[in-house]
Write an enzyme that holds these catalytic residues in place. Structure first.
Site, PDB file in Angstrom:
ATOM      1  N   GLU A  70       0.846  -1.215   0.000  1.00 15.43           N
ATOM      2  CA  GLU A  70       0.000   0.000   0.000  1.00 15.43           C
ATOM      3  C   GLU A  70       0.873   1.252   0.000  1.00 15.43           C
ATOM      4  O   GLU A  70       0.629   2.200  -0.753  1.00 15.43           O
ATOM      5  CB  GLU A  70      -0.912  -0.008   1.228  1.00 15.43           C
ATOM      6  CG  GLU A  70      -1.728   1.261   1.422  1.00 15.43           C
ATOM      7  CD  GLU A  70      -1.601   1.839   2.812  1.00 15.43           C
ATOM      8  OE1 GLU A  70      -1.169   3.008   2.936  1.00 15.43           O
ATOM      9  OE2 GLU A  70      -1.931   1.131   3.779  1.00 15.43           O
ATOM     10  N   GLU A 145      10.199   1.586   2.301  1.00 12.21           N
ATOM     11  CA  GLU A 145       8.858   1.518   2.895  1.00 12.21           C
ATOM     12  C   GLU A 145       8.654   0.275   3.743  1.00 12.21           C
ATOM     13  O   GLU A 145       7.875   0.296   4.701  1.00 12.21           O
ATOM     14  CB  GLU A 145       7.798   1.582   1.793  1.00 12.21           C
ATOM     15  CG  GLU A 145       7.813   2.860   0.983  1.00 12.21           C
ATOM     16  CD  GLU A 145       7.565   4.089   1.833  1.00 12.21           C
ATOM     17  OE1 GLU A 145       6.700   4.033   2.732  1.00 12.21           O
ATOM     18  OE2 GLU A 145       8.244   5.112   1.601  1.00 12.21           O
TER      19      GLU A 145
END
Length: 975
Positions: A70, A145
């Protein structure tokens, strides 16, 4: 618009069409014929349009793959090859919502905007991101991330770093988050719900880049997508765009993303887990107990709403049957009920906080006995009526704060649509409500209790116990593991790891190519209205009271807020004044016990809240106006009943209910302790602001760390102090309800105002009329520079000062600087490079400047970033296009859509702060005219503020103590 069922429009076949009366919308369900992509368009006259694309993403393990993905797909794409298109959109769009969300079974990418062109731009960036992300040839996105081994020099220790890794370290430091995770894990061991889609920090480093890529290939395909559109957009134009620009490039693909159903247990299962607490904490009354029941399916609209209402009946207030029984039995200090209807098999939980493990059997027995009694004797009619009415009121009001209501509808439809059922099931609620009103007297809710709780073997008891040194033990395990990793590496491999770490840093530091940044669509500044939207305000008078009338269309609802001046209350009594706001409405009165009082509020109103509000003088940070407020919302036709209830609570509350006071104090203490772990940035902001001004000090004694100390001490010495505390609350209640300095804000129509005015006269006559002198509200101030130690494994770091105290003036250009600092400098330095989940810069009209971080693995490194912020601004360069982008992004925050009730509150707050329309317009013009010179000029201001070195840090006890030279004092907040 007339569309025909089974006809095809731009590649989309219309499958179904329904009028959704509850939201005055037309819901159209389409299927893309080439790919099988599903699309639901909720058309209405709302200009705040919403788009989202959602993928079913069941996790196979707890490495956090859906969550990391995401984050990662928003780090550049085919058409928009910059590192952070998401951030570029924040800078340069008029979005009213922009984010992405990972759920246990799906990943959603929603955007919203009132501007048609902006809306189209946002859709395009998000669609390109999810279908064509840069993750395939830019592994650094995964490393940044998700997670990576971090070592900048071969002599350094190896550590883990990554945005999601650090975010979830913070989440797993909070016992309530850990408990929620363990509840799902124990109830659904054989389904995806038994895994942590967000990522368990212990498991995240097991995720491989190759598996990350394969997950995207499998699930991020139109055949596995659910596209949602809402508002007054052009349906056919949007279908044409979606087909031609994206979906037509794909073919249908068979994707196995079905969510399996957990086979029911044969009997209740019991589990015990530990969570970390500080070395100095007492372990007594620190255990969480949770009883959990799996119900039927979230695709049953009536049952879904009924169980939500039943949860409200059983546990939503301290007066609710289960809460009251558990508190009376002294099982714990706070009780809460939770219904999670967002997953395929919804779960009802009743949780006791601040308990002990040896009370678990009594906990189960009290719950069972209470539920059996409710089935046998029946629920009180008024309780059920109140729960149904308050639920219906909130559904009709559709006020979701900062979330556009179209987004809330979009989340709700996924609860059925994700599992191949009608997406409108949860939108069409009125029939369910009407049936419940009819059937409530015939044992409707009692049957649900029997079937889904008492006779339900698919349940668990989860005990979450505190353990000292657990955090230290886990840290040591990670450290030892990483030491072993380093020892296992040969010289060549270690050099390669150092090279990769520095390669990642270089990429993070490198600016995007200008030609790539220019590909991100930006609206022209001309798209912004030059004039600010004025909220209607007419100042009227009623004897000594001042009336602020906001004439707005509110769909028959009156928003009535009463404010009483409390500047005469001494600073020593501020904590008691704050406690009073929490006690009123939670205790009995002359005419009601507190159970019946809560029922009456829910039957007749949409809620009545007591609060303590602070309105600062925008020209003097030490000058403020404290107000005791009573805020209510109700249908116009219920105005008299609302006033009667306000009068009952304000004038006739009982101040002799020892147990009620104890339960209120317990609940406050428990909730504040959770806040220290979940919203530490707010705690830090409030604390460092208290070093600066009397206003900040007042807030601390009202709601911050000083108030927590007061509550903790009162709880500890309750037997000795409760009578004195009650006397003080009683005195204050009599003292503050006075017509002198009374202001009433009313938002609604003329019919509502007429009803309000009639009732106000009667209420006014019952209030005191004795002018009082202002108290001395000056406090001792100064930079305590505290390190607030907790068992958490991340940091919340903050520095602040007031620019007006340094001789600088505030201007609207500071809001543009705020955006630049938050989305450029701090985002890159603290989040991207530092691995924190978030970082932010704020500055208010009163001059208060704050820089902070959220779920941050660093301490001194982040403070150093704050201290060097002025260097970034001093060398700031940007084209006219860049400045236009920053101005657009700033105005997106300024022009946030508001509901009528929010508009009334906003206008009232400005009135108290003496913020005029002229000042608001001036600020707007200063934003619109902001240039590079204005941005650079802020460098001196920020340097001067940071040089004052007013700082506060909350978090990891070990980290704070290891860098103790930073602090003036270190405190442990938990005993």
């Amino acid at each position: 618009m007339n569309l025909k069922i089974n006809e095809t429009y731009h590649g989309f076949k219309l499958v179904d069409e329904k009028h959704i009366e509850e939201s005055n919308s037309t819901g159209r369900l389409f299927r893309h014929e080439k790919t099988g992509a599903r699309l639901y368009y909720l058309s209405n006259e709302d200009d705040n349009k919403v788009f989202s694309i959602t993928f079913k993403t069941p996790p196979a393990d707890s490495t956090g793959l859906p969550h990391i993905l995401e984050h990662s797909v928003l780090c550049g794409s085919r058409k928009y090859p910059v590192k952070e298109p998401f951030v570029e959109l924040i800078k340069g769009s008029l979005n009213t919502f922009l984010n992405a969300m990972t759920f246990p079974d799906k990943t959603m990418y929603p955007v919203a905007s009132k501007n048609d062109k902006d809306f189209e731009n946002l859709m395009d960036v998000y669609l390109d991101a999810v279908f064509y992300p840069r993750i395939y040839d830019h592994k650094e996105i995964f490393l940044q991330e998700g997670w990576h081994y971090h070592i900048e020099d071969k002599d350094d220790e190896i550590t883990y770093n990554g945005v999601v890794y650090n975010e979830m370290k913070g989440a797993f430091s909070n016992p309530e988050d850990v408990l929620g995770r363990k509840v799902q894990e124990t109830l659904f061991p054989d389904t995806p719900y038994g895994k942590e889609s967000g990522g368990d920090p212990d498991e995240i480093p097991n995720l491989k880049y190759e598996d990350f890529i394969e997950f995207h290939k499998k699930y991020y395909h139109p055949s596995n997508s659910f596209i949602y559109l809402y508002g007054d957009g052009d349906v056919l134009a949007h279908l044409k765009y979606l087909d031609e620009s994206y979906l037509s490039d794909f073919d249908h693909m068979e994707i196995d993303s079905k969510i399996s159903v957990q086979e029911p247990f044969e009997g209740q299962k019991e589990f015990a887990f530990n969570y970390p607490v500080g070395e100095s904490e007492d372990l007594k009354e620190k255990t969480f107990l949770s009883l959990n029941y799996v119900t039927d399916r979230c695709t049953d609209g009536e049952l879904h709403l009924a169980l939500d209402i039943l949860t409200h009946i059983l546990t939503d207030a301290q007066s609710s049957p289960l809460n009251k029984a558990l508190l009376d039995a002294q099982i714990g200090q706070d009780v809460g009920g939770y219904y999670d209807g967002s997953i395929l098999q919804p779960v009802f939980s009743v949780v006791v906080k601040n308990s002990d493990e040896d009370k678990k059997d009594k906990f189960k027995a009290v719950v069972k006995e209470t539920l059996e009694k409710l089935v046998r004797d029946g629920l009180e009619e008024e309780v059920v009526e109140g729960a149904i009415n308050i639920t219906e009121f909130k559904l009709r009001e559709a006020d979701h704060g900062s979330y556009p209501k179209g987004l809330i509808f979009g989340i709700e439809i996924m609860e059925s649509w994700l599992h191949d059922q009608d997406p409108s099931i949860h939108l069409k609620y009125q029939g369910y409500i009407d049936k419940m009103k009819r059937e409530a007297k015939n044992g409707y809710f009692e049957r649900l209790i029997q079937e889904y709780f008492l006779d339900n073997p698919h349940s668990s008891l989860v005990v979450l116990k505190p353990e000292k040194a657990l955090a230290i033990k886990r840290d040591e395990e990670v450290k030892n593991h990483l030491e072993d990793v380093k020892k296992s590496l040969d010289e060549k491999t270690l050099d390669k790891l150092v090279e990769e770490t520095n390669w990642l840093i270089d990429i993070q530091n490198a600016p995007d190519k200008k030609e790539d940044v220019d590909k991100i669509p930006v609206l022209p500044v001309s798209a912004i209205k030059k004039e600010h939207e004025k909220v209607p305000l007419e100042v009227r008078n009623h004897k000594k009271a001042e009336i602020l009338y906001h004439q707005l269309e509110t769909n028959g609802i009156n928003y009535m807020d009463m404010y009483f001046d409390v500047s005469h209350v001494s600073k020593e009594d501020v904590p008691y004044l704050s406690l009073l706001t929490r006690y009123l409405g939670e205790a009995g009165t002359k005419s009601y016990d507190y159970v019946k009082l809560n029922n009456a509020i829910e039957i007749h109103t949409g809620g009545i809240d007591f609060d303590l509000d602070i309105y600062g003088n925008v020209d003097d940070p030490d000058d403020f106006n404290p107000k005791f407020s009573v805020k209510s919302r109700a249908l116009e036709t219920k105005t008299k009943e609302t006033f009667d209830l306000i009068e009952e609570m304000a004038l006739f509350t009982r101040f002799d209910e020892k147990q009620r006071l104890k339960e209120v104090v317990q609940s406050i203490k428990s909730k504040m302790e959770m806040d220290f772990m979940t919203v530490g940035h707010k705690v830090v902001s409030g604390r460092v602001m208290s070093y600066l001004s009397d206003t900040g000090q007042y807030v601390e004694y009202m709601a911050g760390l000083e108030f927590y100390k007061f509550i903790s001490q009162l709880f500890k010495d309750f037997e000795q102090k409760w009578e004195d505390a009650m006397d003080k609350l009683k005195q204050l209640a009599r003292l503050i309800l006075d017509v002198n300095g009374m202001t009433v804000s009313i938002t609604g129509g003329d019919e509502g105002y007429s009803r309000f005015a009639d009732c106000l006269s009667s209420f006014y006559e019952k209030l005191s009329d004795v002018p009082k002198e202002k108290a001395d509200l000056t406090f001792n101030k100064g930079p305590l520079n505290e390190g607030i130690a907790t068992p958490g494994k991340v940091m919340y770091v903050g520095k602040a000062y007031n620019i007006k105290k340094l001789g600088f003036d505030y201007s609207g250009a500071m809001q543009v600087v705020k955006l630049i600092m938050s989305t450029d400098y701090l985002w890159n330095k603290v989040r991207v490079q530092g691995g924190a989940y978030g970082a932010f810069f704020s500055i208010g009209r009163n001059g208060s400047l704050f820089m902070g971080s959220y779920r941050d693995p660093n301490l001194s490194a982040t403070l150093n970033v704050f201290d060097k912020a002025h260097e970034y601004l001093r060398s700031f360069e940007g084209s006219e296009g860049d400045m236009n982008k920053y101005i657009i992004g700033t105005m997106s925050g300024v022009d946030t859509p508001m509901t009528p009730g929010m508009k009334g509150s906003y206008s009232t707050g400005n009135y108290f702060r003496k913020v005029t329309d002229e000042m608001i317009q001036k600020e707007r013009e200063e934003i619109l005219s902001c240039n590079i010179k204005d941005v650079k000029a802020a460098a001196d201001m920020i340097k001067a503020a940071m040089d004052k070195n007013y700082l506060c840090v909350l978090g990891d006890e070990g980290k704070i103590k290891s860098e103790k030279e930073i602090f003036g004092t270190i405190i442990n907040i938990f005993e």
